[in-house]
Design a protein around this motif. Structure first.
Motif, PDB file in Angstrom:
ATOM      1  N   ASP A 124     -34.019  40.966  17.798  1.00 32.39           N
ATOM      2  CA  ASP A 124     -34.892  39.925  18.350  1.00 32.39           C
ATOM      3  C   ASP A 124     -35.178  40.154  19.919  1.00 32.39           C
ATOM      4  O   ASP A 124     -36.121  39.648  20.514  1.00 32.39           O
ATOM      5  CB  ASP A 124     -34.128  38.513  18.300  1.00 32.39           C
ATOM      6  N   ALA A 125     -34.206  41.073  20.619  1.00 32.51           N
ATOM      7  CA  ALA A 125     -34.521  41.326  21.845  1.00 32.51           C
ATOM      8  C   ALA A 125     -33.831  42.738  22.267  1.00 32.51           C
ATOM      9  O   ALA A 125     -32.872  43.170  21.517  1.00 32.51           O
ATOM     10  CB  ALA A 125     -33.904  40.302  22.600  1.00 32.51           C
ATOM     11  N   ILE A 126     -34.454  43.429  23.329  1.00 32.90           N
ATOM     12  CA  ILE A 126     -33.585  44.676  23.608  1.00 32.90           C
ATOM     13  C   ILE A 126     -33.415  44.363  25.345  1.00 32.90           C
ATOM     14  O   ILE A 126     -34.394  43.844  26.015  1.00 32.90           O
ATOM     15  CB  ILE A 126     -34.677  45.813  23.549  1.00 32.90           C
ATOM     16  N   LYS A 127     -32.088  45.052  25.645  1.00 32.93           N
ATOM     17  CA  LYS A 127     -31.814  44.772  27.104  1.00 32.93           C
ATOM     18  C   LYS A 127     -31.790  46.075  27.654  1.00 32.93           C
ATOM     19  O   LYS A 127     -30.866  47.011  27.284  1.00 32.93           O
ATOM     20  CB  LYS A 127     -30.466  44.083  27.063  1.00 32.93           C
ATOM     21  N   ILE A 128     -32.538  46.152  28.856  1.00 35.15           N
ATOM     22  CA  ILE A 128     -32.956  47.580  29.391  1.00 35.15           C
ATOM     23  C   ILE A 128     -31.454  47.829  30.031  1.00 35.15           C
ATOM     24  O   ILE A 128     -31.076  46.906  31.124  1.00 35.15           O
ATOM     25  CB  ILE A 128     -34.120  47.568  30.371  1.00 35.15           C
ATOM     26  N   ASP A 129     -30.998  48.995  30.042  1.00 35.54           N
ATOM     27  CA  ASP A 129     -29.633  49.504  30.751  1.00 35.54           C
ATOM     28  C   ASP A 129     -29.958  49.553  32.082  1.00 35.54           C
ATOM     29  O   ASP A 129     -30.885  49.634  32.693  1.00 35.54           O
ATOM     30  CB  ASP A 129     -29.487  50.680  30.256  1.00 35.54           C
ATOM     31  N   ARG A 130     -28.744  48.820  32.868  1.00 32.49           N
ATOM     32  CA  ARG A 130     -29.002  48.889  34.265  1.00 32.49           C
ATOM     33  C   ARG A 130     -29.011  50.021  34.965  1.00 32.49           C
ATOM     34  O   ARG A 130     -29.451  50.115  36.132  1.00 32.49           O
ATOM     35  CB  ARG A 130     -27.362  47.899  34.907  1.00 32.49           C
ATOM     36  N   THR A 131     -28.627  51.109  34.376  1.00 29.59           N
ATOM     37  CA  THR A 131     -28.665  52.420  35.080  1.00 29.59           C
ATOM     38  C   THR A 131     -30.259  52.702  35.384  1.00 29.59           C
ATOM     39  O   THR A 131     -30.628  53.571  36.191  1.00 29.59           O
ATOM     40  CB  THR A 131     -28.231  53.683  34.294  1.00 29.59           C
ATOM     41  N   PHE A 132     -31.237  52.244  34.519  1.00 25.71           N
ATOM     42  CA  PHE A 132     -32.577  52.403  34.857  1.00 25.71           C
ATOM     43  C   PHE A 132     -33.265  51.357  35.945  1.00 25.71           C
ATOM     44  O   PHE A 132     -34.179  51.704  36.527  1.00 25.71           O
ATOM     45  CB  PHE A 132     -33.404  52.264  33.493  1.00 25.71           C
ATOM     46  N   VAL A 133     -32.593  50.147  35.670  1.00 25.62           N
ATOM     47  CA  VAL A 133     -33.242  48.952  36.522  1.00 25.62           C
ATOM     48  C   VAL A 133     -32.630  49.327  37.916  1.00 25.62           C
ATOM     49  O   VAL A 133     -33.365  49.125  39.020  1.00 25.62           O
ATOM     50  CB  VAL A 133     -32.507  47.805  36.244  1.00 25.62           C
ATOM     51  N   ASP A 134     -31.631  49.730  38.052  1.00 26.93           N
ATOM     52  CA  ASP A 134     -30.888  50.025  39.503  1.00 26.93           C
ATOM     53  C   ASP A 134     -31.784  50.895  40.470  1.00 26.93           C
ATOM     54  O   ASP A 134     -31.835  50.564  41.572  1.00 26.93           O
ATOM     55  CB  ASP A 134     -29.591  50.907  39.384  1.00 26.93           C
ATOM     56  N   ARG A 135     -32.522  51.939  39.828  1.00 28.71           N
ATOM     57  CA  ARG A 135     -33.431  52.890  40.814  1.00 28.71           C
ATOM     58  C   ARG A 135     -35.036  52.373  40.753  1.00 28.71           C
ATOM     59  O   ARG A 135     -35.760  53.421  40.975  1.00 28.71           O
ATOM     60  CB  ARG A 135     -33.384  54.013  40.430  1.00 28.71           C
ATOM     61  N   LEU A 136     -35.221  51.199  40.212  1.00 32.25           N
ATOM     62  CA  LEU A 136     -36.703  50.587  40.214  1.00 32.25           C
ATOM     63  C   LEU A 136     -37.142  50.712  41.656  1.00 32.25           C
ATOM     64  O   LEU A 136     -36.558  50.314  42.452  1.00 32.25           O
ATOM     65  CB  LEU A 136     -36.915  49.340  39.479  1.00 32.25           C
ATOM     66  N   GLY A 137     -38.444  51.326  41.516  1.00 36.99           N
ATOM     67  CA  GLY A 137     -38.933  51.341  43.182  1.00 36.99           C
ATOM     68  C   GLY A 137     -38.580  52.550  43.747  1.00 36.99           C
ATOM     69  O   GLY A 137     -39.069  52.917  45.004  1.00 36.99           O
ATOM     70  N   GLU A 138     -37.578  53.300  43.345  1.00 36.11           N
ATOM     71  CA  GLU A 138     -37.004  54.403  44.156  1.00 36.11           C
ATOM     72  C   GLU A 138     -37.097  55.653  43.317  1.00 36.11           C
ATOM     73  O   GLU A 138     -37.543  56.695  44.036  1.00 36.11           O
ATOM     74  CB  GLU A 138     -35.541  54.200  44.537  1.00 36.11           C
ATOM     75  N   ASP A 139     -37.187  55.764  42.008  1.00 33.04           N
ATOM     76  CA  ASP A 139     -37.406  56.664  41.185  1.00 33.04           C
ATOM     77  C   ASP A 139     -38.580  56.613  40.154  1.00 33.04           C
ATOM     78  O   ASP A 139     -38.435  55.705  39.462  1.00 33.04           O
ATOM     79  CB  ASP A 139     -36.015  57.034  40.352  1.00 33.04           C
ATOM     80  N   ALA A 140     -39.624  57.483  40.280  1.00 36.51           N
ATOM     81  CA  ALA A 140     -40.721  57.147  39.504  1.00 36.51           C
ATOM     82  C   ALA A 140     -40.388  57.249  37.976  1.00 36.51           C
ATOM     83  O   ALA A 140     -40.914  56.677  37.121  1.00 36.51           O
ATOM     84  CB  ALA A 140     -41.807  58.153  39.938  1.00 36.51           C
ATOM     85  N   ASP A 141     -39.505  58.214  37.619  1.00 40.09           N
ATOM     86  CA  ASP A 141     -39.164  58.367  36.372  1.00 40.09           C
ATOM     87  C   ASP A 141     -38.392  57.119  35.586  1.00 40.09           C
ATOM     88  O   ASP A 141     -38.863  56.783  34.660  1.00 40.09           O
ATOM     89  CB  ASP A 141     -38.215  59.634  36.188  1.00 40.09           C
ATOM     90  N   ASP A 142     -37.457  56.655  36.188  1.00 40.33           N
ATOM     91  CA  ASP A 142     -36.886  55.510  35.993  1.00 40.33           C
ATOM     92  C   ASP A 142     -37.933  54.354  35.842  1.00 40.33           C
ATOM     93  O   ASP A 142     -37.886  53.406  34.664  1.00 40.33           O
ATOM     94  CB  ASP A 142     -35.970  55.292  36.867  1.00 40.33           C
TER      95      ASP A 142
END
Length: 872
Positions: A794-812
């Motif tokens: 019913d839902a997926i939770k994006i792992d914090r390792t990808f959320v942590d670098r949002l805005g800093e790492d284009a790949d993430d």
């Protein structure tokens, strides 16, 4: 005084007289008979002096009174006897007293002529009786017809002789000679005349009816002198043309009592005791009737004949019984062999011959040791002698497994059961033999399967533990050291998930092969489960010997593995522990496991040796494990709740639910987050009571919130470990909490990929209870995106390792965008966890993420610390 010469002359005249003569004493017993009297008397079985007068010859019974009168008066007398014979009685005197009476028989012309035609000699009778003795033990009833009856007929000069056997309450023919229903031999029989039946009696004569039946019923010899006029007899007997018929009972073990008159149907003599087996009949077609001498001869022959008949019957019954028994034995599936007290084989059945490869002639009579390999063959006779001497045996009456020997020299295992059978004064030992080759093979296969890993063929955890404990016991005595290597493949999960389980299995088999080549033949290599292996090294002198093997294993892993079409490079981490035998097997494995854990922490692809600092760490870990168990029992586990908020185009929306997070209020260390004890709980098995405690608190909290809000409580998500998901009873464990309020479960992507098929089925079972499913730490499973559609989520939770670098790492940022788009395409909610900065929140809103969770939007807190707005 008497004149010796005169006495000698008188004796000579007496002995050689042509007239049958006998000397009777005052006691009316026969003192002496001459040769002519002996010839007549022997034929009747009374050849010896000393018999009472009535038994010397049956037709002298009527002369007894006259003999007494001669003794009393000394006057000679002449007596006419009923048989047509007359007797002259002359006194013998000494000193004026009668000391004896000489009886001289004078037969009339017809009787003399009849007697002259019958030999009746002692020699002939003895030869006939010798024939019966020869028949004992091996003769058949057919022999009676072919040999005995013709001889008896010739001896008596009768025309017919027949044996009737007692069977089922009646008499049936057992053999006959000279019987037919035609007229005298000189009467021609027209060719067209039907041939009459051969027997003069019906096929079955009832006891008590007719001559033969009367003889059988009364056990008396009978003579019928005038057969044609006796209407009480069977018509068949009269039609046979017989003038005289005599019958005597065939009795085994009885004796004759009383006199035997020559004529009449009812004689006082009878056969007593014993067992009646039949009747012997003889008959003549000429007059006069059979005489008393013939009847006496017939009686004597019948007594011997009865023994022969009973013997043949017993032998026939025994042969039939043996044939039936052998037929039963031959149909038995087990081999059966019987031996005597000397150890000689007595009987075998067909299965025994097939099993051992012999013929019956090759086995019967041979020593049973022929079926045994050494040393049993040479020891067997001693066993038998010991049993016969003491009565003690370790095999009689109980089963045992031994080795047997075939004719071709091969040995094989058997299950042997021996019993003792007493047959009168003879003892036999019967052995039932079952070939257990297949059972042994099956047992060995089961034992192998129980102690070996089915995928790699290496020892499994059970066998490794047994060998480790045995080695420790030996090394305590010797003082030498041993070592244990605990191995784990690095990033095996990646290979298994990317190439599939079949490829993963192939890799594990190749790893097992390389490990075998790295150790000595006497060492033990085992697969403990999954991608974990262990090696037991015995007789090592120093830790360097163990590290040398560890280096050799690492070098073997340097070469790529060929897995189907792929070349896979895999390393392994190794933990090492050594001892001189002072540790238990479980302690040694625990130390090697701790060293392995340290090797993985320090970069993988290496080995670590368990040392004193690690010992302190292990003790601390063991203490924490103990304290966690105690804390669960005393209610030290608390549940804190972190809110999930919806994202809107304008900002953060309302609370849509909570994630339940376990906390341990340690009595010394304070409040501990789940990261401090979850791994330990999973490794020790405490994760199950821990999960049950969390579910109970969540269910009670939802009920409280529902009463407080007067509506349905907010949804609560509970984390499930892979161990919990694998439980067959997981549905039953979650049912009570699901019935109290809306329940979500969060399961990591890695846990789902451990067993895709089982995980998919378990999630479907949970959704049928109304439980919602969220995939936690999504994006860390690498190749698992292709499997996402197989899970009912019913839902997926994006792992914090990808959320942590949002805005800093284009790949993430690109990965997060792809996950959100994938989730929306599949129709599931997308939740970002670990949101702590406004920048992250802004980007997630732009990417149209559905909800967020993190310190920025709400920290975990106890239920009573949550403010009212957070509940709604």
């Amino acid at each position: 005084m008497t004149d010796p010469a005169a006495d000698g002359l008188a004796a000579a005249l007496f002995d050689h007289a042509d007239t049958p003569m006998a000397l009777v004493g005052p006691d009316l017993r026969c003192q002496r008979v001459n040769a002519r009297w002996a010839d007549r008397a022997v034929a009747s079985g009374v050849a010896h002096p000393g018999w009472p007068l009535p038994e010397v010859l049956p037709d002298l019974e009527a002369a007894e009174a006259h003999v007494r009168e001669v003794f009393a008066t000394g006057v000679p007398a002449d007596v006419d006897l009923d048989s047509g014979t007359s007797a002259t009685l002359r006194p013998v005197s000494a000193a004026g007293q009668v000391t004896g009476v000489v009886l001289a028989l004078r037969e009339d012309r017809d009787t003399a002529r009849q007697s002259a035609g019958r030999p009746g000699t002692s020699a002939e009778l003895e030869r006939l009786l010798d024939l019966t003795d020869a028949m004992l033990g091996h003769a058949s009833l057919r022999t009676l017809v072919d040999e005995f009856l013709p001889r008896l007929r010739d001896l008596l000069r009768v025309e017919t002789a027949q044996v009737l056997l007692l069977e089922g309450g009646g008499l049936v023919s057992g053999g006959a000679v000279g019987l037919d229903t035609g007229g005298p031999p000189e009467t021609p029989v027209p060719p067209e005349t039907p041939v009459p039946p051969e027997t003069p009696v019906p096929p079955r004569t009832r006891v008590g009816e007719g001559l033969a039946g009367t003889v059988a019923a009364e056990r008396k010899p009978l003579i019928v002198a005038d057969l044609p006029h006796d209407r009480s007899l069977d018509p068949a007997l009269r039609a046979a043309g017989l003038r005289s018929l005599a019958g005597v009972p065939l009795v085994v073990g009885g004796q004759v009592v009383g006199p035997l008159p020559a004529n009449g149907r009812h004689q006082p003599a009878r056969q007593t005791d014993g067992e009646l087996v039949g009747v012997l009949l003889v008959g003549t077609r000429t007059a006069p009737s059979l005489g008393a001498g013939e009847l006496r001869l017939l009686q004597r022959a019948a007594k011997r004949l009865a023994v022969v008949v009973r013997s043949t019957q017993v032998e026939a019954a025994l042969r039939e019984s043996q044939a039936k028994a052998q037929a039963v034995l031959d149909t038995a599936g087990e081999a059966i062999v019987t031996i005597d007290e000397r150890g000689r084989i007595d009987t075998v059945n067909r299965a025994c011959l097939t099993l051992f490869g012999y013929s019956e002639d090759e086995l019967v009579g041979r020593d049973v040791s022929i079926l045994m390999p050494n040393p049993h063959a040479t020891q067997h006779q001693g066993y038998v002698e010991h049993y016969l001497r003491t009565g003690q045996s370790h095999i009689i009456g109980r089963g045992r497994e031994v080795e047997a020997l075939r004719r071709d020299g091969t040995t094989f295992p058997i299950d042997l059961h021996v019993t003792l059978v007493n047959l009168g004064n003879r003892r036999l030992f019967t052995g039932v033999v079952r070939d257990i080759t297949e059972r042994r093979r099956a047992e060995q296969e089961l034992r192998y399967q129980a102690l070996h890993d089915p995928l790699t063929g290496l020892a499994n955890r059970v066998l490794f533990g047994d060998r480790l404990n045995a080695a420790l016991a030996r090394h305590v005595r010797s003082g030498r050291r041993l070592g244990v290597l605990f191995l784990d493949l690095d990033r095996f999960k990646v290979t298994n998930d990317s190439l599939g389980h079949a490829a993963g299995d192939l890799l594990l088999r190749q790893v097992a092969g390389r490990l075998r080549g790295a150790v000595r033949p006497g060492d033990t290599t085992a697969r403990l489960g999954g991608d974990e292996f262990a090696v037991l090294l015995e007789d090592v002198t120093a830790d360097a010997d163990v590290t040398t093997v560890a280096d050799r294993i690492r070098m073997l892993f340097a070469s790529p593995f060929q897995v189907e079409a792929e070349r896979v490079t895999s390393t392994c981490s190794i933990g090492i522990a050594t001892t001189d035998g002072q540790l238990s097997g479980s302690d040694l494995l625990r130390q090697a496991d701790a060293a392995l854990y340290r090797a993985k922490e320090r970069g993988r692809g290496r080995y670590e040796i368990f040392d004193e600092p690690m010992q302190h760490w292990l003790h601390a870990r063991q203490r924490t494990e103990h304290e966690l168990g105690k804390g669960l029992a005393e209610g030290e586990i608390e549940v804190h709740y972190q809110p999930l908020r919806a994202l809107t185009s304008t900002g953060v929306g309302s609370v849509t639910g909570y994630e339940a997070l376990a906390r341990w209020r340690h009595p010394r260390r304070g409040l501990l987050p789940a990261g401090e004890f979850i791994d330990l709980a999973e490794e020790s098995g405490l994760v199950h009571p821990l999960g049950a405690a969390v579910l109970d608190q969540v269910g009670r909290q939802q009920e409280q919130w529902a009463r407080q809000l007067r509506r349905n409580a907010p949804a609560i998500a509970v984390n499930l470990s892979p161990h919990q998901l694998a439980l067959p009873s997981i549905v039953d464990l979650l049912t009570p909490a699901a019935q109290r309020g809306q329940l979500w479960i969060e399961i990591t992507e890695t846990a789902l990929m451990a067993d895709v098929s089982r995980a998919s089925q378990r999630l479907r079972d949970l959704r049928r209870l109304g439980i919602r499913v969220a995939v936690d730490d999504f994006g860390t499973g690498h190749s698992s995106l292709a499997y996402l559609k197989r899970f009912p989520t019913d839902a997926i939770k994006i792992d914090r390792t990808f959320v942590d670098r949002l805005g800093e790492d284009a790949d993430d940022t690109a990965i997060v965008r792809a996950i959100i788009n994938l989730g929306h395409t599949l129709g599931v909610r997308v939740i970002a966890e670990g949101v702590e900065r406004p920048t992250q929140l802004s980007i997630l809103r732009e990417l149209e993420c559905d909800a967020v969770q993190g310190y920025l939007t709400g920290r975990p807190a106890p239920a009573d610390a949550l403010s009212a707005p957070l509940l709604g």
